[in-house]
Enzyme design. Structure first.
Site, short mmCIF file in Angstrom:
data_model
loop_
_atom_site.label_atom_id
_atom_site.label_comp_id
_atom_site.label_asym_id
_atom_site.label_seq_id
_atom_site.Cartn_x
_atom_site.Cartn_y
_atom_site.Cartn_z
N GLU A 1 9.13 2.22 12.79
CA GLU A 1 10.51 1.55 12.63
C GLU A 1 11.46 2.57 12.70
OE1 GLU A 1 10.69 -0.91 9.26
OE2 GLU A 1 8.86 -2.05 9.98
N LYS B 1 14.36 4.69 10.94
CA LYS B 1 14.81 4.99 9.58
C LYS B 1 16.17 5.03 9.52
CE LYS B 1 13.12 7.65 5.83
NZ LYS B 1 14.64 7.81 5.17
N ARG C 1 17.14 0.74 -5.74
CA ARG C 1 15.88 1.38 -6.18
C ARG C 1 15.82 1.85 -7.41
NH1 ARG C 1 14.06 6.20 -2.95
NH2 ARG C 1 12.83 6.28 -4.90
N PHE D 1 13.43 -5.05 6.19
CA PHE D 1 12.14 -4.32 6.57
C PHE D 1 10.98 -5.17 5.95
CE2 PHE D 1 14.05 -1.15 3.94
CZ PHE D 1 13.16 -0.90 3.05
N ARG E 1 3.54 5.92 -4.03
CA ARG E 1 4.01 6.42 -2.86
C ARG E 1 2.63 6.67 -2.20
NH1 ARG E 1 8.27 9.37 -1.41
NH2 ARG E 1 9.14 9.41 -3.58
P1 ATP Z 1 11.70 8.22 -1.21
O1 ATP Z 1 12.19 6.78 -0.84
O2 ATP Z 1 10.53 8.44 -0.23
O3 ATP Z 1 11.76 8.71 -2.51
P2 ATP Z 1 14.47 8.89 -0.36
O4 ATP Z 1 14.72 8.05 -1.28
O5 ATP Z 1 14.79 10.52 -0.48
O6 ATP Z 1 12.76 9.27 -0.65
P3 ATP Z 1 13.87 9.03 2.32
O7 ATP Z 1 13.00 10.14 2.01
O8 ATP Z 1 15.07 9.35 3.09
O9 ATP Z 1 14.60 8.29 0.87
O10 ATP Z 1 13.16 7.92 2.73
C1 ATP Z 1 12.68 6.77 2.32
C2 ATP Z 1 13.84 5.54 2.20
O11 ATP Z 1 14.15 5.20 3.70
C3 ATP Z 1 13.38 4.23 1.64
O12 ATP Z 1 13.37 4.12 0.16
C4 ATP Z 1 14.54 3.24 2.48
O13 ATP Z 1 15.59 3.31 1.44
C5 ATP Z 1 14.76 3.89 3.64
N1 ATP Z 1 14.53 3.31 4.71
C6 ATP Z 1 15.32 3.38 6.00
N2 ATP Z 1 14.39 2.64 6.95
C7 ATP Z 1 13.60 2.10 6.36
C8 ATP Z 1 12.57 1.19 7.10
N3 ATP Z 1 12.53 1.02 8.46
N4 ATP Z 1 11.51 0.94 6.23
C9 ATP Z 1 11.28 1.46 4.99
N5 ATP Z 1 12.37 2.21 4.47
C10 ATP Z 1 13.46 2.73 5.06
#
Ligand code: ATP
Length: 587
Positions: free
Chosen positions: A249, A251, A271, A341, A418
């Site tokens: 997907e 991101k 979150r 998603f 995770r």
């Molecule tokens: P994490 O959520 O892994 O702690 P983070 O908040 O710093 O890390 P990223 O590492 O950038 O975020 O990646 C995860 C986040 O990406 C998800 O929590 C969600 O908010 C976002 N996201 C964007 N697109 C998608 C998708 N297609 N499916 C799931 N999450 C997505």
């Protein structure tokens, strides 16, 4: 139950930093309580009266609490304030002065937990004219009936400083030890992850045992801990890990929202479980209008879009929607689109235990799509080439990368965890050695030269989810602009700590300590073994921690993350090992 029994359990917890010891203190204590008292005791151990997702506001600043302490100890206010300047914590001040007050014989009825909870609830709900005075008097009445230790924790609770070091994971350990077998621990944690309500889990296990715990399901209105993605350093590695085939997907770089849609209302949670409904009223209304089901819980990423072209805009734009005031204008000025998603619940069915493909189909069928509400762009890809092609397409559409999702039957929604069922890959990984880090500010060093009179550098920490403790990983002095540095003291003011907070492990001593609260995004050139930093201490090498080399602030304050959602010790160690492999075995 007497409140003094709870206060004395807090006192024993406060005196130890060993998680094992805390667990055994708590489990023994929990076993002695009836389910109702247990629920309240668990909430209070977190300084709250409610589940995690209820914002706890007693509305009592330190000086208001000091007035109540002055009255209860019959000391002049000035004397109380002087001691507070020395000690820093109203709880310690109350303990010292009430100890000096001696025994009060006025009250024959000892203070019960029920009464404490009732009065704290009333303090919380007191609003309007004279509310400050009324809150103060209610606290005074409690303090008048309390001994020194009881007073200490009352003051810590109402000022939001209830830090006895027993985090959610320790409470779950203790509940499992008290009421279940070791094998039951994952089920207890799952019940917590799908409800975000420690008190409910405690009451359920104490009254109904493991059968009742296994019967806990997601429900509309109580947010669910989000599932998180692992990271790998290349698309071929991801494809290999996924068994050659997966869903990919786009991101999107926005704000993750969990929408709880009921018959006539919608609530949106971040979150970190904040209620953001009032920041995205347009999204909430559109979700209700487009949802074909009566009730549903879905997740999506909310992204700012250019109103004329519909193109996605950078993350900073959507953060304008997190303002406290002027929301009507922000809604107009910063249009957003929600890319859904996942679906976790629909009309009576808990979808979290269903495989990804089934959830995705259900999600697609449950909504009429519109300009404001869409699905994430998704494709099933086979082999590294198709993966790379999808990644290129994602970047061209201004996504920050891709999310690979497992197509296996076991690819359930793992609330709060995770894992490799989802793997993220961002364009930044191509340039940098690793992903960015989300770190908690735990200290500051005064600046010199151009930065004299301001904070010049910050002491940053990761979180160890196994121990519930923070440990330092770098001193951060790069990447700040003048406006950020000017703002910093105000941003950190309410998190000041008189000394090293009891849940922070550090060998470095900054000029100022902070309770972990503010999270900053940081990039670095490398993770290296460190003799001074305590992060992942002893994990890679005995007698050494891990530190970041050349850390730089990216400019992004992660207000969507709480300190417990920082990069963890386990992730840091994993990233350390991954970077070694990338450099080759000889490096
Ligand atoms: P994490 O959520 O892994 O702690 P983070 O908040 O710093 O890390 P990223 O590492 O950038 O975020 O990646 C995860 C986040 O990406 C998800 O929590 C969600 O908010 C976002 N996201 C964007 N697109 C998608 C998708 N297609 N499916 C799931 N999450 C997505």
């Amino acid at each position: 139950m007497l409140y003094s029994e709870l206060a004395s359990a807090f006192e024993r917890l406060d005196a130890t930093s060993s998680r094992l010891e805390m667990t055994s203190i708590l489990s023994e204590f929990f076993r002695s309580l009836d389910p109702g008292s247990l629920r309240d005791a668990v909430y209070l151990s977190q300084g709250k009266l409610h589940p995690d997702y209820f914002p706890q506001e007693f509305g009592m600043a330190d000086k208001l609490v000091l007035r109540a302490v002055a009255m209860a100890s019959a000391k002049p206010y000035e004397e109380v304030e002087k001691l507070w300047i020395k000690e820093g914590d109203p709880g310690t001040v109350a303990e010292l002065l009430i100890k000096g007050r001696g025994q009060m014989t006025l009250f024959s009825e000892p203070l019960t937990l029920e009464r404490v909870v009732n009065v704290l609830t009333s303090i919380e709900n007191t609003e309007g004219k004279d509310s400050q005075d009324k809150k103060m008097k209610q606290l005074f009445l409690l303090l008048r009936e309390s001994g020194p230790v009881e007073s200490k924790y009352l003051c810590r609770i109402v000022t939001g400083r209830m830090r006895v070091g027993a985090g959610a994971m320790t409470i779950l350990d203790a509940l499992s030890e008290a009421f279940a077998t070791r094998e039951g621990r994952p089920d207890v944690e799952r019940a917590y992850n799908v409800t975000c309500d420690l008190g409910l889990v405690a009451k359920t296990i104490a009254s109904g045992g493991m059968d009742a715990i296994r019967g806990v399901h997601v429900s509309v209105g109580s947010p669910i801990k989000v599932m998180l993605a692992e990271r790998l350093s290349s698309i071929p590695l991801i494809m290999e890990r996924m068994g050659g085939r997966c869903a990919m997907e786009f991101k999107y770089d926005g704000i993750r929202l969990q929408a709880h849609i009921s018959k006539d209302s919608v609530r949106l949670y971040s979150r970190r479980l904040e209620d953001l409904t009032s920041n995205f009223p347009d999204v909430a209304a559109e979700l209700r209008a487009c949802c074909k089901a009566e009730e549903a819980i879905i997740e999506g990423e909310c992204v700012a879009v250019d109103p004329s072209t519909g193109a996605m805009l950078p993350f900073q734009t959507v953060t304008h929607r997190r303002k406290k005031h002027g929301m009507d204008k922000a809604v107009e000025d910063y249009p957003v689109r929600m890319f859904m998603f996942d679906i976790l619940f629909i009309d009576g069915t808990d979808m979290t235990s269903r495989p990804f493909t089934e959830r995705r189909d259900k999600l697609a069928g449950a909504f009429e799509l519109s300009e404001k509400i869409g699905l994430t762009e998704m494709e099933v890809v086979e082999g590294p080439e198709e993966g790379e092609a999808f990644f290129a397409r994602a970047l061209a559409a201004k996504s920050e990368g891709v999310m690979a999702k497992s197509l296996h039957q076991e690819s359930v929604y793992r609330a709060g965890s995770r894992g490799f069922l989802w793997i993220k890959y961002k364009k930044d990984y191509e340039a940098a050695l690793t992903d960015s880090f989300d770190l908690a500010v735990v200290g500051a060093f005064y600046g010199m030269g151009k930065r004299a009179g301001k904070y010049g550098a910050l002491l940053m920490a990761i979180f160890d989810s196994d121990t519930g403790r923070y440990s330092t990983v770098c001193k951060l002095g790069t990447g700040f602009d003048d406006a950020f540095l000017d703002n910093l003291p105000e941003m950190m003011e309410s998190h000041l700590s008189k000394g090293r907070p009891s849940d922070v492990d550090a060998q470095m001593t900054p000029d100022i300590w902070f309770f972990p609260a503010v999270v900053l995004e940081v990039v670095a050139a490398e993770i290296s073994l460190s003799p001074i930093h305590t992060a992942a201490f002893g994990v890679v090498k005995e007698d050494a921690g891990l530190g970041l080399r050349f850390p730089r602030f990216t400019g992004r304050v992660r207000s969507d993350k709480g300190p417990e959602q920082c990069t963890t010790a386990a992730e840091l160690a994993e990233m350390y090992w991954a970077q070694d492999t990338a450099d080759g075995p000889d490096s």
